[in-house]
Scaffold this active site. Structure first.
Site, PDB file in Angstrom:
ATOM      1  N   LYS A 198       0.864  -1.181   0.000  1.00 40.39           N
ATOM      2  CA  LYS A 198       0.000   0.000   0.000  1.00 40.39           C
ATOM      3  C   LYS A 198       0.902   1.232   0.000  1.00 40.39           C
ATOM      4  CE  LYS A 198      -3.891   1.915   2.683  1.00 40.39           C
ATOM      5  NZ  LYS A 198      -4.753   1.695   3.866  1.00 40.39           N
ATOM      6  N   SER A 204      -9.691   1.791   2.860  1.00 40.67           N
ATOM      7  CA  SER A 204      -8.815   2.531   1.997  1.00 40.67           C
ATOM      8  C   SER A 204      -7.797   1.660   1.241  1.00 40.67           C
ATOM      9  CB  SER A 204      -8.048   3.576   2.817  1.00 40.67           C
ATOM     10  OG  SER A 204      -7.241   2.960   3.788  1.00 40.67           O
ATOM     11  N   SER A 222      -9.900  -0.671   7.067  1.00 41.09           N
ATOM     12  CA  SER A 222      -9.330  -0.560   5.720  1.00 41.09           C
ATOM     13  C   SER A 222      -8.598  -1.766   5.167  1.00 41.09           C
ATOM     14  CB  SER A 222      -8.393   0.643   5.654  1.00 41.09           C
ATOM     15  OG  SER A 222      -9.146   1.795   5.451  1.00 41.09           O
TER      16      SER A 222
HETATM   17  N1  GLN Z   1     -13.221   4.003   6.334  1.00 39.71           N
HETATM   18  C1  GLN Z   1     -12.530   4.441   7.499  1.00 39.71           C
HETATM   19  C2  GLN Z   1     -12.155   5.899   7.365  1.00 39.71           C
HETATM   20  O1  GLN Z   1     -12.516   6.467   6.403  1.00 39.71           O
HETATM   21  C3  GLN Z   1     -11.346   3.576   7.788  1.00 39.71           C
HETATM   22  C4  GLN Z   1     -10.128   3.984   7.060  1.00 39.71           C
HETATM   23  C5  GLN Z   1      -8.942   3.136   7.447  1.00 39.71           C
HETATM   24  O2  GLN Z   1      -9.068   2.109   8.117  1.00 39.71           O
HETATM   25  N2  GLN Z   1      -7.783   3.598   7.049  1.00 39.71           N
HETATM   26  O3  GLN Z   1     -11.556   6.469   8.201  1.00 39.71           O
END
Ligand code: GLN
Length: 514
Positions: free
Chosen positions: A79, A154, A178
């Site tokens: 990532k 994400s 995420s």
């Molecule tokens: N969807 C969550 C957010 O927008 C989680 C994001 C993540 O785990 N990086 O913060």
């Protein structure tokens, strides 16, 4: 079965036995990326030459009979939130479009030491803030199961590249879901480790009390292999706990005897789509047939998880992102243009006799900070910075941030109590399957609610895994979530592997991507 469809474990065995060279493996995945990624867009950057050089070196060392690391010759995608020395690390943001870190993240270093072939950097929501990979400055990733649909986020690129067989393994991060949510949307296996299990040194911080790095793979068996390589203490990260790393890849094959499963009552209630509920119930029946006992448990404060998360995470983000000021890192607005503009403005005001206003104009430095951040960050990141700054400001701190910390403790206590009764919690990962790109982009609240079953594990610090457990009627993957007490990743992996031995959901591949 073609080379790119093989599991990481199978590829490793073939590499070890000399049936495949690292160059052959890397070439197959690179070709696959070349033919598919124009439409999936899982990667922000792939450096073919560098990947092939890494592979050649491994083959050369193998020929000389040198000892090789545990992942020797296996491609792994990263990532693009993890620092790779001398190579662009964008975080999906214009702010870091040209940032080249001077060091490797600890996880990256461990992968290099294990002789993995780092094949590319995957797409993500900007600074990992989002659940659909649509907030990336570099454009969205498409779900390999259906073009025009989100892969989740994400870590959307990380999940999509595994689903589309463009990499056998990838690294994601999970702050509120995420890793698990994109794994669910893309039909792959994704594990968020316990807070403290994996070093975050060199991971660009989003919300430091929640962020964890973890593996995405086709199966629990493959995820175990990757977790084993990246887990463990680290003097460079004081939150990485120095306790022994169990041999996950060996343990994963041991079924859990007398497994006590807890069905989270609140996770099978309102808001959950019928098809997901049905798939989860069928998965629970599979466990029953494997000898598990099943009882209902309650996480009474779980309905506050999203609200709590969306105070804590933005608060920490607003602080972590203060460093992007155009001086220390990354993007800086066009200073010369800005100075010319300020000068012209000042002159105009002076000519009009508005001396006080001329006096009150920002200094070039302040204006540079402002404009750099206005231009460098996207809308969702700005929203988070504003929410966080608000929640932490004097006068609101007690009402929002401090209150959220108190609820966080209650959520943590719920998990503790539940794990006194059962070994693993079971439930859905998301309330729905993958949605169309654009569907929730203009409705942040709807996007945030997708995290309702995942954010709790981050707030409590416990590990969770997402494994495929079925498909919707129109062919999109459904994820099953297992959660375990802190540092019981081996239990999660064993529980997931048991299920994958009895089912074949994890072996299904998207048709248009095969
Ligand atoms: N969807 C969550 C957010 O927008 C989680 C994001 C993540 O785990 N990086 O913060």
């Amino acid at each position: 079965m073609t080379l790119v469809e093989k599991s990481a474990a199978e590829l490793l065995a073939s590499l070890r036995e000399g049936q495949l060279s690292a160059v052959e493996v890397a070439t197959a995945f690179l070709d696959r990326i070349e033919s598919l990624d124009g439409s999936v867009h899982a990667f922000i950057r792939v450096d073919r030459q560098s990947a092939l050089q890494q592979a050649e070196r491994i083959d050369e060392r193998r020929r000389r009979g040198e000892p090789l690391g545990a992942l020797a010759g296996l491609p792994v995608a990263l990532k693009d939130l993890l620092c790779t020395r001398g190579e662009p690390t964008t975080c999906g943001s214009r702010m870091l479009e040209n940032f080249r870190p001077p060091y490797d993240a600890t996880v990256v270093r461990r992968l290099r030491e294990a002789d993995a072939v780092l094949i590319g950097k995957t797409n993500l929501d900007e600074f990992a803030m989002g659940g659909s990979t649509e907030t990336s400055y570099f454009g969205p990733t498409h779900n390999p199961w259906r073009h025009g649909y989100t892969p989740g986020g994400s870590s959307g690129g990380a999940a999509a590249c595994v689903a589309a067989s463009m990499a056998p393994l990838s690294i994601g991060t999970d702050t509120g879901g995420s890793i698990r949510q994109p794994a669910a949307f893309c039909g792959v296996t994704g594990l968020k480790p316990t807070y403290g299990r994996v070093s975050r040194f060199g991971l660009v911080a989003f919300a430091s009390s929640l962020d964890q790095i973890g593996p995405l793979a086709r199966s629990a068996e493959d995820a175990a292999l990757l977790l084993e390589t990246i887990a463990g203490g680290d003097p460079a990260d004081s939150t990485a706990v120095d306790r022994p790393v169990p041999p996950y890849s060996r343990l994963v094959h041991q079924p859990l005897e007398g497994l006590r499963l807890g069905v989270v009552r609140e996770h099978l209630a309102d808001g959950l789509h019928d098809e997901i509920a049905e798939a989860v119930h069928r998965a629970i029946d599979v466990y029953r047939s494997l000898g598990a006992t099943v009882q209902e448990v309650s996480l009474p404060h779980s309905r506050y998880a999203v609200a709590t998360y969306y105070v804590v995470a933005p608060s920490e983000a607003s602080s972590n992102l203060a460093r992007y000021d155009g001086v220390h890192y990354g993007y800086r607005t066009d200073e010369q243009a800005l100075i010319r503009e300020l000068e012209a403005q000042r002159k105009r005001l002076e000519a009009e006799g508005r001396h006080e206003q001329a006096e009150a104009l920002d200094s070039p430095l302040v204006k540079m900070y402002r404009r750099t951040r206005a231009e460098g960050f996207g809308a969702e990141v700005k929203r988070r910075i504003m929410i966080g700054t608000y929640a932490l400001s004097a006068g609101y701190y007690d009402a929002y941030y401090l209150k959220a910390l108190k609820v966080r403790r209650l959520i943590h206590n719920d998990y503790r109590a539940a794990f006194e009764q059962v070994d693993l919690l079971i439930g859905p990962v998301t309330p729905m399957a993958a949605f169309a790109l654009g569907e929730k982009l203009r409705d942040p609240l709807a996007m945030y609610l997708v995290d309702m079953y995942t954010a709790g594990a981050n707030l409590a610090g416990v590990p969770g895994i997402s494994i495929p457990c079925g498909f919707t009627a129109d062919g999109l993957p459904i994820g099953l979530q297992l959660q375990a007490p802190p540092f019981e990743e081996q239990r999660l992996l064993r529980g997931a592997h048991m299920f994958q031995q009895a089912t074949d959901w994890h072996l299904r591949r998207p048709v248009d991507a095969s």
